[in-house]
Structures are given as C-alpha cells and as structure tokens.
Design an enzyme around this catalytic site. Structure first.
Site, PDB file in Angstrom:
ATOM      1  N   ASN A 103      76.261  61.249 -75.459  1.00  0.00           N
ATOM      2  CA  ASN A 103      75.414  60.151 -74.968  1.00  0.00           C
ATOM      3  C   ASN A 103      74.276  60.726 -74.145  1.00  0.00           C
ATOM      4  O   ASN A 103      74.172  61.946 -73.992  1.00  0.00           O
ATOM      5  CB  ASN A 103      76.259  59.154 -74.169  1.00  0.00           C
ATOM      6  CG  ASN A 103      76.962  59.823 -73.009  1.00  0.00           C
ATOM      7  OD1 ASN A 103      76.331  60.406 -72.142  1.00  0.00           O
ATOM      8  ND2 ASN A 103      78.293  59.768 -73.013  1.00  0.00           N
ATOM      9  N   LYS A 163      81.874  72.570 -91.839  1.00  0.00           N
ATOM     10  CA  LYS A 163      80.721  71.675 -91.770  1.00  0.00           C
ATOM     11  C   LYS A 163      80.775  70.666 -92.928  1.00  0.00           C
ATOM     12  O   LYS A 163      81.013  71.066 -94.075  1.00  0.00           O
ATOM     13  CB  LYS A 163      79.446  72.522 -91.863  1.00  0.00           C
ATOM     14  CG  LYS A 163      78.194  71.749 -91.616  1.00  0.00           C
ATOM     15  CD  LYS A 163      76.982  72.647 -91.748  1.00  0.00           C
ATOM     16  CE  LYS A 163      75.744  71.800 -91.815  1.00  0.00           C
ATOM     17  NZ  LYS A 163      74.635  72.503 -92.410  1.00  0.00           N
ATOM     18  N   ASP A 209      91.108  56.522 -70.807  1.00  0.00           N
ATOM     19  CA  ASP A 209      90.215  56.274 -69.679  1.00  0.00           C
ATOM     20  C   ASP A 209      90.683  57.132 -68.488  1.00  0.00           C
ATOM     21  O   ASP A 209      91.740  56.878 -67.907  1.00  0.00           O
ATOM     22  CB  ASP A 209      90.254  54.780 -69.339  1.00  0.00           C
ATOM     23  CG  ASP A 209      89.181  54.400 -68.345  1.00  0.00           C
ATOM     24  OD1 ASP A 209      89.048  55.094 -67.311  1.00  0.00           O
ATOM     25  OD2 ASP A 209      88.457  53.422 -68.595  1.00  0.00           O
ATOM     26  N   ILE A 210      89.894  58.144 -68.154  1.00  0.00           N
ATOM     27  CA  ILE A 210      90.297  59.111 -67.113  1.00  0.00           C
ATOM     28  C   ILE A 210      90.461  58.417 -65.761  1.00  0.00           C
ATOM     29  O   ILE A 210      91.478  58.559 -65.076  1.00  0.00           O
ATOM     30  CB  ILE A 210      89.247  60.245 -66.986  1.00  0.00           C
ATOM     31  CG1 ILE A 210      89.015  60.911 -68.348  1.00  0.00           C
ATOM     32  CG2 ILE A 210      89.653  61.256 -65.928  1.00  0.00           C
ATOM     33  CD1 ILE A 210      87.890  61.924 -68.371  1.00  0.00           C
ATOM     34  N   PHE A 236      81.560  54.187 -61.883  1.00  0.00           N
ATOM     35  CA  PHE A 236      80.215  53.733 -62.226  1.00  0.00           C
ATOM     36  C   PHE A 236      80.339  52.767 -63.399  1.00  0.00           C
ATOM     37  O   PHE A 236      81.209  52.950 -64.254  1.00  0.00           O
ATOM     38  CB  PHE A 236      79.322  54.921 -62.621  1.00  0.00           C
ATOM     39  CG  PHE A 236      78.702  55.587 -61.439  1.00  0.00           C
ATOM     40  CD1 PHE A 236      79.469  56.324 -60.555  1.00  0.00           C
ATOM     41  CD2 PHE A 236      77.338  55.468 -61.208  1.00  0.00           C
ATOM     42  CE1 PHE A 236      78.906  56.924 -59.446  1.00  0.00           C
ATOM     43  CE2 PHE A 236      76.755  56.063 -60.092  1.00  0.00           C
ATOM     44  CZ  PHE A 236      77.536  56.789 -59.212  1.00  0.00           C
ATOM     45  N   LYS A 260      85.371  45.765 -64.366  1.00  0.00           N
ATOM     46  CA  LYS A 260      85.824  47.176 -64.334  1.00  0.00           C
ATOM     47  C   LYS A 260      86.448  47.513 -62.968  1.00  0.00           C
ATOM     48  O   LYS A 260      87.428  48.235 -62.890  1.00  0.00           O
ATOM     49  CB  LYS A 260      84.657  48.122 -64.627  1.00  0.00           C
ATOM     50  CG  LYS A 260      84.267  48.110 -66.092  1.00  0.00           C
ATOM     51  CD  LYS A 260      83.057  48.964 -66.400  1.00  0.00           C
ATOM     52  CE  LYS A 260      82.584  48.723 -67.823  1.00  0.00           C
ATOM     53  NZ  LYS A 260      81.334  49.363 -68.147  1.00  0.00           N
ATOM     54  N   LYS A 295      90.238  48.691 -63.416  1.00  0.00           N
ATOM     55  CA  LYS A 295      90.542  50.093 -63.110  1.00  0.00           C
ATOM     56  C   LYS A 295      91.065  50.246 -61.678  1.00  0.00           C
ATOM     57  O   LYS A 295      91.250  51.374 -61.211  1.00  0.00           O
ATOM     58  CB  LYS A 295      89.305  50.979 -63.327  1.00  0.00           C
ATOM     59  CG  LYS A 295      88.751  50.852 -64.756  1.00  0.00           C
ATOM     60  CD  LYS A 295      87.681  51.863 -65.104  1.00  0.00           C
ATOM     61  CE  LYS A 295      86.981  51.466 -66.402  1.00  0.00           C
ATOM     62  NZ  LYS A 295      86.485  52.588 -67.182  1.00  0.00           N
TER      63      LYS A 295
HETATM   64  N1  CTP Z   1      85.419  56.355 -67.538  1.00  0.00           N
HETATM   65  C1  CTP Z   1      86.423  57.277 -67.625  1.00  0.00           C
HETATM   66  N2  CTP Z   1      86.977  57.582 -68.836  1.00  0.00           N
HETATM   67  C2  CTP Z   1      86.559  56.991 -69.954  1.00  0.00           C
HETATM   68  C3  CTP Z   1      85.511  56.037 -69.880  1.00  0.00           C
HETATM   69  C4  CTP Z   1      84.961  55.740 -68.657  1.00  0.00           C
HETATM   70  O1  CTP Z   1      86.822  57.849 -66.592  1.00  0.00           O
HETATM   71  N3  CTP Z   1      87.111  57.308 -71.097  1.00  0.00           N
HETATM   72  C5  CTP Z   1      84.856  56.018 -66.204  1.00  0.00           C
HETATM   73  C6  CTP Z   1      83.399  56.376 -66.029  1.00  0.00           C
HETATM   74  O2  CTP Z   1      83.244  57.652 -65.458  1.00  0.00           O
HETATM   75  C7  CTP Z   1      82.911  55.289 -65.076  1.00  0.00           C
HETATM   76  C8  CTP Z   1      83.790  54.090 -65.404  1.00  0.00           C
HETATM   77  O3  CTP Z   1      84.929  54.625 -66.058  1.00  0.00           O
HETATM   78  O4  CTP Z   1      83.120  55.602 -63.738  1.00  0.00           O
HETATM   79  C9  CTP Z   1      83.147  53.067 -66.281  1.00  0.00           C
HETATM   80  O5  CTP Z   1      82.565  53.680 -67.415  1.00  0.00           O
HETATM   81  P1  CTP Z   1      81.677  52.845 -68.449  1.00  0.00           P
HETATM   82  O6  CTP Z   1      81.260  53.739 -69.560  1.00  0.00           O
HETATM   83  O7  CTP Z   1      80.631  52.059 -67.732  1.00  0.00           O
HETATM   84  O8  CTP Z   1      82.683  51.769 -68.972  1.00  0.00           O
HETATM   85  P2  CTP Z   1      83.931  51.827 -69.916  1.00  0.00           P
HETATM   86  O9  CTP Z   1      85.157  51.659 -69.066  1.00  0.00           O
HETATM   87  O10 CTP Z   1      83.875  52.987 -70.822  1.00  0.00           O
HETATM   88  O11 CTP Z   1      83.741  50.443 -70.735  1.00  0.00           O
HETATM   89  P3  CTP Z   1      82.573  50.033 -71.758  1.00  0.00           P
HETATM   90  O12 CTP Z   1      82.162  51.279 -72.477  1.00  0.00           O
HETATM   91  O13 CTP Z   1      83.250  49.035 -72.629  1.00  0.00           O
HETATM   92  O14 CTP Z   1      81.471  49.430 -70.957  1.00  0.00           O
END
Ligand code: CTP
Length: 401
Positions: free
Chosen positions: A210, A289, A308-309, A325, A339, A343
C-alpha cells in the site's frame, strides 16, 4: 540552580585515550554542585592516575571489586546504592561488551549490574571498532535495557583515523546528564511502535502493498523518544532514516511484523500501531514468476485474510496501553469509533486518506483523536507537529489518566 545540584554521580572511567577528558568532567560536575565519586578500571589507570581524579573529586577513587576498605567488603553494592546516576565516560568497546553481556567480573560491571540508577554511557573507541557489527549489537542490547548512550562524536582520532568514535566533549556530556533530570512526559516508559506498509509476496518478483511511507510512525518514534521514553520501532519497507537512539527492526510481511511484535511485546508500557498492515495476502506464494501465457486473458489471485496484529495484542490483556490508527476514505469518525471498540483500544487516531494532501505519502496530516471519553481534532499541519500533539495527548490522557 543546576539540575545536578545535590545529585550523586558515579563517574566511571575506562581505558582509552579520552580518559584524560574525564578529569574535566569531574570539574564540571563539581561546579554544578553534584557529589562525585570516581571509579577507574585497570585500563583507565594506564592513561590517567587515580591521584588526579582524587584531587579533583575530593574523594578516594574506587578501583577494586574486592576492596578490604569497603564497608562489609562489598564496595560495588555500596556504590550502586549511593548513586543517582552512573556516567561511564569514556566507555571502551571492551566495557561496552561486558555491560551488554551482564558480566560482573570487575568493579565497573558489578556496580552496573547491582545498580537501579540511570546509566549514561559515552563510548569512545577507534572508528572501525565502533562500526564493528559486534559493537553495534552490544549497543542495541544496552539501549534496550534503558541506558542512555551519549555520542560518540565524529572527527579525527588519536590514532590518526577519521570517523565516528571520539568521546563527546565533556560540556556536552554535562548537558545530556542535566537533560536526563529534566523529566519528559513519557520518561522511562517503554514504547513499541510499528510503522510503514507491509509487502505480501505473490511470486518471487511481485507483491501486494500500500501507499504508506512510514513518515507518521517514524515521526512518532522520534517524539516519543524526545519525551524520555525507550523506543523500539518495527518497520515495514520504507525509505527513512532511523531516529537517533531508537532501536529498529525491519520486516516485510504482515506475518513477520506480527511475529516480531509478539516476540517483544511483554516488555512494553505502550504499543502504538501506526503500520498500514496489509489486510490480505495471496493464498499461495507462487514458487516461480507467473508467466504471461498468451492463452490466458485473466489470472486469478486468491487472497487470504492476514490476522489483525493490534487486535491480537489487545486481546492478550497485557498490562499495556494500546493506540491504533484508522485510515479511512469515508465515514471517518463512525469507522474509527468502531475500530476503537472492536480492537479494545485506549486511543484511535483517525485520518482521512482520501485527501491526497494529508494522505499516506504527504508531509502533512490532519487527525482526530478518539478515546472512549473524548474526541479532539488536530487541524492540518506538519506530521512533526501532529506527532508532538498526539504524544502530548497520549502522555496526559492515555498513560497518566
Ligand atoms: N492493523 C493491524 N493488523 C492488521 C490490520 C490493521 O495491526 N492486519 C492495525 C493498524 O496498524 C491500525 C489499525 O489496526 O492501527 C487499523 O487499521 P486500518 O487499516 O485502518 O483498519 P483495518 O482494521 O485493517 O480495517 P479496514 O481495512 O476494514 O478499514
């Protein structure tokens, strides 16, 4: 009045040509009205005599681990309990390695092991010794234990080499020690920060990622460190320099980031998850590849969800605060609040990534800070100022609430 007035400073001098500068340091500490005791290793005594240090400090100099004169013959324990701060200047590569290993086979290493006081280290050595990977590894270990490293400075060395490794000048060491007693709002807290994007490999040459630049996470690491915290940064692939005195681990995929976070997390007071972790990864990593087959108009890529970490960490219910974030392109506040609660976070920093001027790769940002009790908007400004304000908020409303 100096911040060092009435403080007990144990100045430890190790073997190196910069040992002569330690005499000036004793004088500076004394004029700041601190109480100073001096400890010298065997090597240090080859460069400067204990008598010089005794004359300047007005105190007997400590040189032996097993001293008959020490009360109860435990000089290292007495010294360790006496001091408010231990300053090792100059600190040789050898002493640095002993401290990293946690040895206790001479007075210096035993005192450091036995003491719960602040430890400030001013390394001084040949530039090649400083650059050596073993020295750098030792340094990282010591930084993680919470010690402060002052310098080294760069320039011409006594041996004729030019480079990093000279001891920081005594007046600058004095300033750093004084700053240590000016407490930052996160003084002594251990903070783990993730930053940047992750890369999820499709085949040996392609990946999904990303637009995150890591700038926000790195800027937060700098600010949290400036407020006196001990900072560890786990970063995805970015093109940014590590902030000074911040320990950094590089990872690529979400899985690697998760393993590193889980390996380290037990030790921390605060976890700031600023990384833009990829939510999905290819179900299967292609060994070779993927070829552009002329009969094949479409290639199907099946994706699996990454775990989700941040959520996994808050579910562990460790004794730490969590900050996340929320990068959103619509319904900023509603999504961020969801969120925060899903979380189970202490704070969520919501930002609108649909606006390019405050998005992923820009130098500016505008964020809304949301806790279970309140909401605060920080208007568009540089990521540096945004970080300062986020950290101020964390110190007041998250850590010291
Ligand atoms: N995060 C994480 N692990 C993931 C995805 C997200 O730890 N696999 C954490 C990000 O570092 C951030 C928060 O979760 O602090 C929210 O991340 P965001 O990308 O905004 O949201 P998602 O939970 O991934 O949900 P969505 O993509 O549906 O908006």
């Amino acid at each position: 009045m100096s911040k060092l007035a009435n403080k007990n400073i144990l100045l430890c001098v190790t073997g190196g040509i910069a040992a002569y500068k330690a005499a000036e340091l004793v004088r500076l500490f004394k004029t700041s009205n601190a109480f100073v005791k001096v400890l010298m290793t065997k090597g240090a005594q080859e460069f400067i005599t204990p008598l010089t240090m005794q004359a300047l400090s007005g105190e007997k100099v400590h040189t032996d681990l097993l001293s008959k004169e020490a009360e109860a013959a435990m000089g290292h324990i007495e010294l360790a309990k006496w001091c408010d701060v231990i300053v090792i200047a100059p600190c040789s590569a050898n002493s640095l390695s002993k401290l990293a290993e946690g040895r206790g086979d001479d007075l210096l290493s035993a005192v450091c092991l036995a003491s719960e006081s602040e430890l400030c280290i001013a390394p001084a050595m040949n530039q090649a010794m400083w650059k050596d990977s073993r020295t750098q590894k030792n340094l990282k270990k010591i930084l993680r234990s919470g010690a402060k490293i002052i310098g080294p400075a760069s320039g011409e060395q006594a041996c004729g080499d030019v480079g990093e490794g000279r001891m920081t000048e005594p007046k600058d060491i004095l300033n750093e020690i004084e700053n240590k007693f000016k407490k930052g709002s996160l003084s002594g807290k251990k903070v783990l920060i993730t930053a940047g994007p992750t890369q999820e490999m499709i085949d040996p040459v392609r990946y999904i990622s990303n637009k995150s630049s890591g700038k926000m996470g790195f800027s937060l690491a700098e600010e949290v460190k400036n407020q006196g915290a001990i900072v560890t940064l786990i970063s995805g692939p970015v093109n940014l320099n590590t902030p000074d005195k911040v320990e950094r681990f590089d990872v690529k995929s979400a899985k690697e980031m998760q393993s590193k976070v889980e390996e380290l997390i037990e030790d921390f007071d605060l976890f700031i998850s600023a990384a833009a972790v990829a939510d999905f990864k290819p179900k299967k990593l292609q060994e070779n590849k993927i070829k552009k087959d002329s009969n094949n108009k479409k290639v199907k890529l099946v994706l699996n969800k990454n775990s989700d970490i941040l959520k996994a960490i808050s579910e562990k219910k460790l004794n730490l605060k969590t900050v996340g974030f929320a990068a959103e392109t619509e319904n900023l506040i509603t999504n961020a609040k969801r969120k925060l609660s899903d979380k189970n976070l202490d704070l969520i920093v919501a930002n609108d990534v649909s606006d390019e001027s405050i998005g992923f790769d820009s130098d500016e940002n505008e964020v809304t800070l949301i806790t279970k009790k309140e909401k605060k908007i920080i208007k568009k400004t540089s990521k540096k100022i945004i970080s300062k304000k986020i950290v101020e908020f964390i110190a007041q409303k998250v850590i010291n609430d």
